[in-house]
Design an enzyme around this catalytic site. Structure first.
Site, PDB file in Angstrom:
ATOM      1  N   GLY A  10      32.119  37.530  37.079  1.00  0.00           N
ATOM      2  CA  GLY A  10      32.947  38.393  37.930  1.00  0.00           C
ATOM      3  C   GLY A  10      32.506  38.299  39.382  1.00  0.00           C
ATOM      4  N   LEU A  15      31.905  43.436  44.885  1.00  0.00           N
ATOM      5  CA  LEU A  15      30.448  43.425  44.819  1.00  0.00           C
ATOM      6  C   LEU A  15      29.935  42.005  44.579  1.00  0.00           C
ATOM      7  CD1 LEU A  15      27.658  44.813  44.499  1.00  0.00           C
ATOM      8  CD2 LEU A  15      28.231  45.190  42.088  1.00  0.00           C
ATOM      9  N   ASP A  36      33.993  33.231  37.669  1.00  0.00           N
ATOM     10  CA  ASP A  36      35.062  34.224  37.636  1.00  0.00           C
ATOM     11  C   ASP A  36      36.213  33.588  36.847  1.00  0.00           C
ATOM     12  OD1 ASP A  36      35.494  36.881  39.785  1.00  0.00           O
ATOM     13  OD2 ASP A  36      37.108  36.274  38.456  1.00  0.00           O
ATOM     14  N   ILE A  37      37.284  34.338  36.643  1.00  0.00           N
ATOM     15  CA  ILE A  37      38.427  33.735  35.936  1.00  0.00           C
ATOM     16  C   ILE A  37      39.399  33.070  36.906  1.00  0.00           C
ATOM     17  CG2 ILE A  37      38.350  35.125  33.831  1.00  0.00           C
ATOM     18  CD1 ILE A  37      40.499  36.929  35.137  1.00  0.00           C
ATOM     19  N   ASP A  53      35.412  32.959  31.406  1.00  0.00           N
ATOM     20  CA  ASP A  53      36.012  34.212  30.946  1.00  0.00           C
ATOM     21  C   ASP A  53      35.059  34.841  29.933  1.00  0.00           C
ATOM     22  OD1 ASP A  53      37.472  36.232  29.843  1.00  0.00           O
ATOM     23  OD2 ASP A  53      39.259  35.021  29.402  1.00  0.00           O
ATOM     24  N   TYR A 143      38.346  53.701  32.646  1.00  0.00           N
ATOM     25  CA  TYR A 143      37.221  53.050  33.327  1.00  0.00           C
ATOM     26  C   TYR A 143      35.938  53.880  33.144  1.00  0.00           C
ATOM     27  CZ  TYR A 143      34.464  51.548  37.426  1.00  0.00           C
ATOM     28  OH  TYR A 143      33.479  51.104  38.264  1.00  0.00           O
TER      29      TYR A 143
HETATM   30  N1  SER Z   1      34.645  52.480  43.039  1.00  0.00           N
HETATM   31  C1  SER Z   1      35.049  52.680  41.688  1.00  0.00           C
HETATM   32  C2  SER Z   1      36.456  53.095  41.601  1.00  0.00           C
HETATM   33  O1  SER Z   1      36.910  53.780  42.477  1.00  0.00           O
HETATM   34  C3  SER Z   1      34.203  53.706  41.040  1.00  0.00           C
HETATM   35  O2  SER Z   1      33.112  53.086  40.476  1.00  0.00           O
HETATM   36  O3  SER Z   1      37.095  52.766  40.658  1.00  0.00           O
END
Ligand code: SER
Length: 319
Positions: A10, A15, A36-37, A53, A143
């Site tokens: 990734g 980041l 990365d993909i 992947d 998430y």
């Molecule tokens: N920066 C991220 C987001 O807003 C939170 O870890 O999804």
């Protein structure tokens, strides 16, 4: 000295692209493979880059074996706002990707694994101010649920399988070298691009929404410091709270106005307001400071100055 061979999964994300450069300086470009993909953008094409992947477990295992990888930084994930639009895929990528990497750590006796968690692992009944390391966690986004579950997986692999996996609960990360990637905190990235190109910005959060944030240089430093620390200093194997600053959209706009006096901001909150309100406003990171010496360098003022000095050059190159 043992030779490290590092795989970043990734690497094309916000980041990843900056962490890759940090790892180049620390270990040498030849010892770092960014994957990365999608094909690499910008600076990443200057180093080793391959398509990989993480969901294809056999490819991942073959890759690690063939390249004699010793450490993995696994960053591939769907972020909070995008995850709500495609929850099943977010869960699949965020969970199965992690478990593939942790299994590879056992299979190939990796020295270390890095995996990011997030403030999104907290939820509406978590204490909002100075959120403690150990507290109620009731994430409301897919998430966040995947980050909370991921923390538990990491700790399980450490305890039961001896995997040296390390993690940080990042606040919103703010950099200017890549465009925002579908997060709720990403308004604080976009605002700089819009301030420089249009002198106005429409924010999807309300003006007084406080969130914990961190400048990218600090995030890269925290990650590398954590990964360099001796294993016995790492007392927390789920994920460390980490913090640098907290601000609201109104406050960052005021800071930008010190440099661009005619910059204006307007507010048009959407579903991301609810996500932001479920997260902490500030974080207690005493454990990271005590265990492995974490110290941040950038506050809102320093970060704003630096971005507004450096971003115009990048924008000029793109134009
Ligand atoms: N920066 C991220 C987001 O807003 C939170 O870890 O999804």
């Amino acid at each position: 000295m043992k030779k490290h061979k590092i795989l970043i999964i990734g690497a094309g994300g916000q980041l990843g692209s900056e962490l890759t450069q940090g790892l180049w300086s620390l270990y040498g470009k030849e010892n770092v493979i960014a994957t990365d993909i999608k094909d690499p953008q910008g600076i990443l094409s200057q180093g080793n880059f391959e398509i990989l992947d993480v969901l294809k477990q056999k490819n991942l295992f073959d890759f690690i074996k063939k390249n004699e990888i010793t450490q993995v930084y696994h960053l591939a994930a769907v972020l909070s706002a995008t995850g709500e639009k495609n929850p099943k895929f977010a869960w699949h990528l965020n969970m199965d990707g992690l478990v593939h990497v942790l299994d590879a750590a056992i299979e190939f006796k990796l020295d270390r694994v890095y995996w990011p968690s997030s403030i999104a692992a907290f939820g509406p009944t978590t204490p909002k101010q100075n959120t403690p390391q150990d507290t109620i966690m009731d994430p409301t986004t897919i998430y966040g649920i995947s980050k909370q579950a991921g923390e538990r997986w990491c700790e399980w692999y450490f305890r039961n399988k001896g995997v040296d996996v390390r993690s940080l609960r990042y606040p919103g990360l703010i950099g200017y070298k890549t465009k925002p990637g579908g997060g709720t905190t990403d308004y604080a990235v976009d605002i700089f691009f819009k301030a420089l190109t249009n002198k106005k910005f429409e924010c999807f959060l309300k003006e007084n929404t406080y969130l914990p944030m961190m400048y990218m240089d600090d995030a890269v430093k925290a990650t590398l410091d954590l990964m360099e620390a001796p294993a016995d200093k790492i007392k927390i194997r789920s994920s460390y709270n980490i913090s640098a600053m907290s601000f609201s959209p109104a406050e960052i706009a005021a800071e930008i106005r010190k440099h661009i006096p005619d910059f204006t901001i307007s507010y048009n909150p959407d579903f991301r307001q609810g996500i932001a309100e479920s997260w902490p406003q500030s974080i207690d990171d005493a454990a990271a400071r005590k265990d492995w010496g974490w110290k941040h360098q950038f506050g809102l003022k320093e970060m704003t100055e630096e971005i507004l000095t450096k971003l115009p050059e990048l924008l000029a190159q793109e134009a």
